[in-house]
Design an enzyme around this catalytic site. Structure first.
Site, PDB file in Angstrom:
ATOM      1  NE  ARG A  22       9.362 -17.211  -9.196  1.00 29.12           N
ATOM      2  CZ  ARG A  22       9.812 -15.933  -9.576  1.00 29.12           C
ATOM      3  NH1 ARG A  22       9.166 -14.987  -9.632  1.00 29.12           N
ATOM      4  NH2 ARG A  22      11.218 -15.877  -9.524  1.00 29.12           N
ATOM      5  CG  HIS A  55      14.405  -5.520  -7.430  1.00 30.16           C
ATOM      6  ND1 HIS A  55      13.401  -4.861  -8.324  1.00 30.16           N
ATOM      7  CD2 HIS A  55      15.053  -6.429  -7.794  1.00 30.16           C
ATOM      8  CE1 HIS A  55      13.627  -5.652  -9.573  1.00 30.16           C
ATOM      9  NE2 HIS A  55      14.324  -6.521  -9.620  1.00 30.16           N
ATOM     10  CD  GLU A 105      11.532  -2.305  -6.844  1.00 28.56           C
ATOM     11  OE1 GLU A 105      11.339  -3.185  -7.849  1.00 28.56           O
ATOM     12  OE2 GLU A 105      12.515  -1.928  -6.464  1.00 28.56           O
ATOM     13  CB  SER A 165      16.141 -10.929  -6.982  1.00 26.28           C
ATOM     14  OG  SER A 165      15.371 -11.962  -7.413  1.00 26.28           O
ATOM     15  CE  LYS A 177      16.842 -14.848  -8.484  1.00 26.65           C
ATOM     16  NZ  LYS A 177      15.364 -15.453  -8.321  1.00 26.65           N
ATOM     17  CB  CYS A 224      16.346  -4.575 -11.504  1.00 24.98           C
ATOM     18  SG  CYS A 224      17.113  -6.254 -11.077  1.00 24.98           S
TER      19      CYS A 224
END
Length: 302
Positions: free
Chosen positions: A249, A235, A237, A192, A163, A142
């Site tokens: 969040r 991502h 992972e 992300s 985003k 990333c």
């Protein structure tokens, strides 16, 4: 692989409960095998989560692997206890004279900053330069991938209008490349991020191979011709619930955010996250560890 990690690392108990093969230092010491030495530069804020995610992906090979966790000395993490950092992390000054078989440079939530405004940018540049002579292959993730492409090849990131957030379908471009051996022609990766890398900019650079792209998410996986550098803009992972946690969040912080795309599925009347990337994520890291690290690294660095 037996993952060779300290007995009291928080990730150990989690991974053992998932039937991931972990091995304590004492048992590993008695095996007549040279372990692969992997250094992980962890720039993510929630370090214990990132440790667990990466070790999970690297825990499915017959190889024995020893990990060294690294943080920049020029930055003080705010979301991880000092005791954990003291117990499990080291700094560049303490390893600069060592050789490593592989290196992972994680992402970091600092895309909005110009590179030279990042507090540890000068140190990171030194580490990336050092890796070219001291590491067999380096895997950038990333923001770490964007930073690596900028530093090594002069390819700058571009701000996105909003985003890029969700799980996206990717097309495999280089089916015979060792890094993606065993991949389906279409696979999924979570993203992300607020910035992107231009496909055209990648294609202009000699020595880089564009391995996969997404019609929605753009560039995904890139490798250098000499296999010493791997760049991954997503991502893989991430845990199943990570995107949902990020979404909730941002909602609490009243940050403008849309629900992650292609991620939630209605089950029993509820919207729940569905993991469609785990198998390819594991295969990608196993291929890197086997073909780019184990098959290429010298048995004796001397």
């Amino acid at each position: 692989m037996p993952i060779n990690i300290p007995a009291h690392l928080p990730a150990k108990q989690i991974l053992e409960s998932e039937n991931i093969f972990v091995m304590e230092d004492q048992r590993a010491f008695h095996q007549d095998i040279r372990p692969l030495n992997i250094v992980i530069l962890n720039l993510m804020p929630q370090k214990i989560k990132t440790e667990t995610q990466l070790l999970r992906l690297l825990g499915n090979s017959p190889l024995q692997v020893h990990f060294t966790f690294l943080i920049p000395s020029t930055h003080t993490p705010k979301n991880t206890s000092q005791q954990h950092l003291n117990d499990f992390y080291t700094t560049f000054e303490q390893i600069r004279d060592k050789k490593f078989d592989g290196m992972i440079i994680t992402g970091a939530p600092i895309e909005h900053l110009p590179y030279d405004h990042v507090s540890y940018w000068e140190e990171l540049k030194e580490i990336m330069d050092w890796s070219k002579e001291h590491v067999t292959s380096t895997f950038h993730i990333c923001w770490g991938a964007q930073a690596g492409l900028y530093h090594h090849y002069g390819i700058d990131k571009k701000m996105l209008p909003k985003k890029l957030f969700g799980v996206f379908e990717h097309d495999l471009l280089e089916k015979n490349e060792r890094l993606v051996r065993g991949f389906d022609e279409v696979y999924y990766v979570p993203h992300s991020r607020h910035t992107d890398i231009s496909i055209e900019d990648i294609k202009k650079v000699p020595g880089l191979k564009l391995l996969s792209v997404s019609q929605e998410a753009g560039v995904c996986l890139i490798a250098s011709d000499d296999e010493k550098q791997v760049f991954l803009t997503g991502h893989p992972e991430y845990d199943t619930t990570t995107l949902l946690e990020e979404y909730e969040r941002d909602l609490k912080k009243e940050v403008p955010i849309s629900p992650p795309k292609h991620y939630l599925k209605e089950i029993d009347g509820k919207q729940v996250p569905v993991n469609r990337w785990k198998s390819h994520a594991t295969l990608l890291f196993m291929n890197w560890l086997n073909y780019y690290v184990y098959q290429e690294t010298p048995y004796d660095w001397k």
